[in-house]
Design a protein around this motif. Structure first.
Motif, PDB file in Angstrom:
ATOM      1  N   SER A  36      -1.766  -8.926  -3.660  1.00  0.00           N
ATOM      2  CA  SER A  36      -1.229  -7.631  -3.254  1.00  0.00           C
ATOM      3  C   SER A  36       0.136  -7.400  -3.875  1.00  0.00           C
ATOM      4  O   SER A  36       0.417  -6.312  -4.414  1.00  0.00           O
ATOM      5  CB  SER A  36      -1.135  -7.548  -1.721  1.00  0.00           C
ATOM      6  OG  SER A  36      -2.408  -7.604  -1.120  1.00  0.00           O
ATOM      7  N   VAL A  96      -8.391  -6.842  -3.891  1.00  0.00           N
ATOM      8  CA  VAL A  96      -7.760  -7.110  -2.598  1.00  0.00           C
ATOM      9  C   VAL A  96      -8.695  -6.722  -1.459  1.00  0.00           C
ATOM     10  O   VAL A  96      -8.775  -7.416  -0.437  1.00  0.00           O
ATOM     11  CB  VAL A  96      -6.423  -6.358  -2.486  1.00  0.00           C
ATOM     12  CG1 VAL A  96      -5.791  -6.575  -1.116  1.00  0.00           C
ATOM     13  CG2 VAL A  96      -5.465  -6.809  -3.578  1.00  0.00           C
ATOM     14  N   THR A  97      -9.420  -5.623  -1.628  1.00  0.00           N
ATOM     15  CA  THR A  97     -10.367  -5.200  -0.591  1.00  0.00           C
ATOM     16  C   THR A  97     -11.454  -6.241  -0.381  1.00  0.00           C
ATOM     17  O   THR A  97     -11.809  -6.569   0.761  1.00  0.00           O
ATOM     18  CB  THR A  97     -11.012  -3.852  -0.983  1.00  0.00           C
ATOM     19  OG1 THR A  97      -9.990  -2.896  -1.258  1.00  0.00           O
ATOM     20  CG2 THR A  97     -11.900  -3.341   0.139  1.00  0.00           C
ATOM     21  N   ARG A 129       0.828  -1.215   0.000  1.00  0.00           N
ATOM     22  CA  ARG A 129       0.000   0.000   0.000  1.00  0.00           C
ATOM     23  C   ARG A 129       0.858   1.259   0.000  1.00  0.00           C
ATOM     24  O   ARG A 129       0.555   2.228  -0.712  1.00  0.00           O
ATOM     25  CB  ARG A 129      -0.931  -0.015   1.215  1.00  0.00           C
ATOM     26  CG  ARG A 129      -2.073  -1.014   1.084  1.00  0.00           C
ATOM     27  CD  ARG A 129      -2.831  -1.169   2.377  1.00  0.00           C
ATOM     28  NE  ARG A 129      -3.950  -2.102   2.214  1.00  0.00           N
ATOM     29  CZ  ARG A 129      -4.453  -2.850   3.181  1.00  0.00           C
ATOM     30  NH1 ARG A 129      -3.950  -2.770   4.411  1.00  0.00           N
ATOM     31  NH2 ARG A 129      -5.459  -3.672   2.942  1.00  0.00           N
ATOM     32  N   ASP A 131      -8.174  -1.693   6.491  1.00  0.00           N
ATOM     33  CA  ASP A 131      -8.021  -2.181   5.121  1.00  0.00           C
ATOM     34  C   ASP A 131      -8.901  -1.396   4.154  1.00  0.00           C
ATOM     35  O   ASP A 131      -8.442  -0.955   3.086  1.00  0.00           O
ATOM     36  CB  ASP A 131      -8.365  -3.667   5.049  1.00  0.00           C
ATOM     37  CG  ASP A 131      -7.357  -4.545   5.767  1.00  0.00           C
ATOM     38  OD1 ASP A 131      -6.233  -4.068   6.007  1.00  0.00           O
ATOM     39  OD2 ASP A 131      -7.687  -5.704   6.089  1.00  0.00           O
ATOM     40  N   CYS A 132     -10.163  -1.239   4.510  1.00  0.00           N
ATOM     41  CA  CYS A 132     -11.106  -0.561   3.611  1.00  0.00           C
ATOM     42  C   CYS A 132     -10.748   0.907   3.433  1.00  0.00           C
ATOM     43  O   CYS A 132     -10.823   1.446   2.317  1.00  0.00           O
ATOM     44  CB  CYS A 132     -12.534  -0.706   4.137  1.00  0.00           C
ATOM     45  SG  CYS A 132     -13.175  -2.394   4.085  1.00  0.00           S
ATOM     46  N   SER A 171     -10.050  -9.114   1.445  1.00  0.00           N
ATOM     47  CA  SER A 171      -9.820  -8.738   2.841  1.00  0.00           C
ATOM     48  C   SER A 171     -11.112  -8.796   3.653  1.00  0.00           C
ATOM     49  O   SER A 171     -11.117  -9.255   4.807  1.00  0.00           O
ATOM     50  CB  SER A 171      -9.228  -7.325   2.911  1.00  0.00           C
ATOM     51  OG  SER A 171      -9.055  -6.918   4.248  1.00  0.00           O
ATOM     52  N   SER A 191      -7.054  -2.680  -6.930  1.00  0.00           N
ATOM     53  CA  SER A 191      -7.011  -2.799  -5.466  1.00  0.00           C
ATOM     54  C   SER A 191      -8.361  -3.200  -4.900  1.00  0.00           C
ATOM     55  O   SER A 191      -8.441  -3.688  -3.762  1.00  0.00           O
ATOM     56  CB  SER A 191      -6.565  -1.471  -4.842  1.00  0.00           C
ATOM     57  OG  SER A 191      -5.240  -1.148  -5.240  1.00  0.00           O
ATOM     58  N   GLU A 201      -4.778 -13.244  -0.780  1.00  0.00           N
ATOM     59  CA  GLU A 201      -4.710 -11.801  -0.551  1.00  0.00           C
ATOM     60  C   GLU A 201      -3.268 -11.312  -0.615  1.00  0.00           C
ATOM     61  O   GLU A 201      -2.969 -10.271  -1.211  1.00  0.00           O
ATOM     62  CB  GLU A 201      -5.319 -11.455   0.804  1.00  0.00           C
ATOM     63  CG  GLU A 201      -5.276  -9.971   1.121  1.00  0.00           C
ATOM     64  CD  GLU A 201      -5.799  -9.641   2.506  1.00  0.00           C
ATOM     65  OE1 GLU A 201      -5.773  -8.450   2.887  1.00  0.00           O
ATOM     66  OE2 GLU A 201      -6.235 -10.574   3.226  1.00  0.00           O
ATOM     67  N   SER A 224      -7.720   2.402   3.788  1.00  0.00           N
ATOM     68  CA  SER A 224      -6.489   2.566   3.006  1.00  0.00           C
ATOM     69  C   SER A 224      -6.705   2.202   1.544  1.00  0.00           C
ATOM     70  O   SER A 224      -6.234   2.917   0.646  1.00  0.00           O
ATOM     71  CB  SER A 224      -5.380   1.714   3.613  1.00  0.00           C
ATOM     72  OG  SER A 224      -5.764   0.352   3.680  1.00  0.00           O
ATOM     73  N   ASP A 225      -7.425   1.123   1.277  1.00  0.00           N
ATOM     74  CA  ASP A 225      -7.660   0.722  -0.114  1.00  0.00           C
ATOM     75  C   ASP A 225      -8.549   1.724  -0.838  1.00  0.00           C
ATOM     76  O   ASP A 225      -8.359   1.986  -2.039  1.00  0.00           O
ATOM     77  CB  ASP A 225      -8.286  -0.670  -0.162  1.00  0.00           C
ATOM     78  CG  ASP A 225      -7.299  -1.768   0.209  1.00  0.00           C
ATOM     79  OD1 ASP A 225      -6.083  -1.509   0.151  1.00  0.00           O
ATOM     80  OD2 ASP A 225      -7.734  -2.870   0.579  1.00  0.00           O
ATOM     81  N   THR A 226      -9.520   2.288  -0.141  1.00  0.00           N
ATOM     82  CA  THR A 226     -10.372   3.320  -0.751  1.00  0.00           C
ATOM     83  C   THR A 226      -9.552   4.536  -1.146  1.00  0.00           C
ATOM     84  O   THR A 226      -9.723   5.106  -2.232  1.00  0.00           O
ATOM     85  CB  THR A 226     -11.489   3.735   0.218  1.00  0.00           C
ATOM     86  OG1 THR A 226     -12.294   2.594   0.534  1.00  0.00           O
ATOM     87  CG2 THR A 226     -12.371   4.816  -0.406  1.00  0.00           C
TER      88      THR A 226
END
Length: 306
Positions: A232, A202-203, A92, A164-165, A206, A199, A228, A167-169
């Motif tokens: 990534s 991956v979310t 990330r 996770d959500c 997760s 990404s 995952e 940071s990925d957003t």
């Protein structure tokens, strides 16, 4: 109804996920060598290198855990639990810093990226700390029948999913928002959008991993975590590898606005905010030179060579 899969299926899935992780490691080696060869090794490449090291530790501890028993099995579980997590967060951070490479840099953007990097590091440390406390304060799981495994509490799972959500957003929305107004070739813009949007996969994994953790689906949790981790690392290297293939197969020549000497779309083109361009339609000596701030399709000399 409990979601249970056989041990042979678990091993098969882990073989497949390990193959993907191995591919990710190979692509990381290519990516690092390629960037060093271009003399453009920067922070996002350094974080990819960190993810590579965690990837090796994850792959090793995964199979040690599968084959081991007793104390060695417990140690492998500890190592795997933190190395896969660290790999995902290193990826990330690599993706975050790669945004600076492909968009025009301003002081505002630099401060934004540094602030988000601090946020990511804080979330990473928070997830590691809570997992270390959750595994260490009650070691009764050491005596688990069968393969040892420690489950997180629901608040811990919720915090990890939130991290996770969030940071990925950010990694999906930020580059799409910044790139939307830039005049890039359509093919190049579609490629970059697709890479950053990946990404989302991956979310989703997760979120499913968090569901398996809460429901205590031990047999499914391991393979899901493996996939995952592997995806990534693959996504981490897509921008460099795909743009390399993009040029190798001649797609770059189809974009009139791409200079033939621009051998790396992921390279940030300036640090000072000033570009030097040449107006080829003006025959007077020196009359075609102008300075402006913004992305230009033709530029010379002042390119950053990290």
């Amino acid at each position: 109804m409990a979601l249970v899969i056989s041990w042979s299926t678990i091993v098969t899935l882990r073989v497949v996920s390990s193959a993907f992780l191995g591919l990710g490691l190979v692509l990381t080696i290519f990516r690092l060598a390629y960037r060093i060869w271009l003399r453009r090794f920067w922070l996002e490449d350094a974080w990819a290198g960190v993810a590579f090291l965690f990837g090796i530790a994850t792959l090793t501890s995964c199979w040690t855990y599968v084959e081991a028993a007793g104390e060695e099995e417990i140690i492998s579980f500890w190592v795997y639990s933190f190395t896969f997590l660290s790999l995902v967060w290193a990826v990330r951070l690599s993706i975050l810093f790669s945004i600076v490479r492909i968009v025009y840099e301003t002081q505002h953007l630099r401060r934004l990226i540094l602030g988000l990097a601090g946020l990511f590091l804080g979330l990473w440390a928070g997830v590691v700390a809570q997992k270390a406390w959750g595994f260490g304060h009650n070691t009764s799981w050491y005596q688990t029948t069968g393969k040892v495994h420690a489950f997180l509490t629901q608040p811990m799972v919720a915090f990890e999913l939130m991290s996770d959500c969030l940071s990925d957003t950010i990694l999906i929305v930020l580059p799409l928002r910044l790139l939307w107004s830039f005049k890039l070739p359509k093919r190049q813009k579609r490629m970059i959008f697709a890479i950053f949007s990946s990404s989302i996969v991956v979310t989703i994994i997760s979120i499913f991993r968090g569901f398996c953790e809460t429901a205590k689906y031990t047999s499914v949790l391991g393979p899901v975590t493996d996939f995952e981790t592997a995806l990534s690392l693959l996504i981490c290297n897509l921008l460099v590898v795909v743009t390399f293939l993009y040029r190798i197969f001649g797609f770059a020549s189809a974009d009139d606005s791409v200079s033939s000497d621009d051998d790396d779309y992921t390279t940030r083109t300036t640090t000072g905010g000033v570009f030097t361009s040449v107006d080829l339609g003006n025959g007077e000596s020196g009359g075609g030179e102008q300075r402006h701030s913004g992305i230009q399709s033709m530029y010379i000399a002042r390119r950053e060579t990290r």
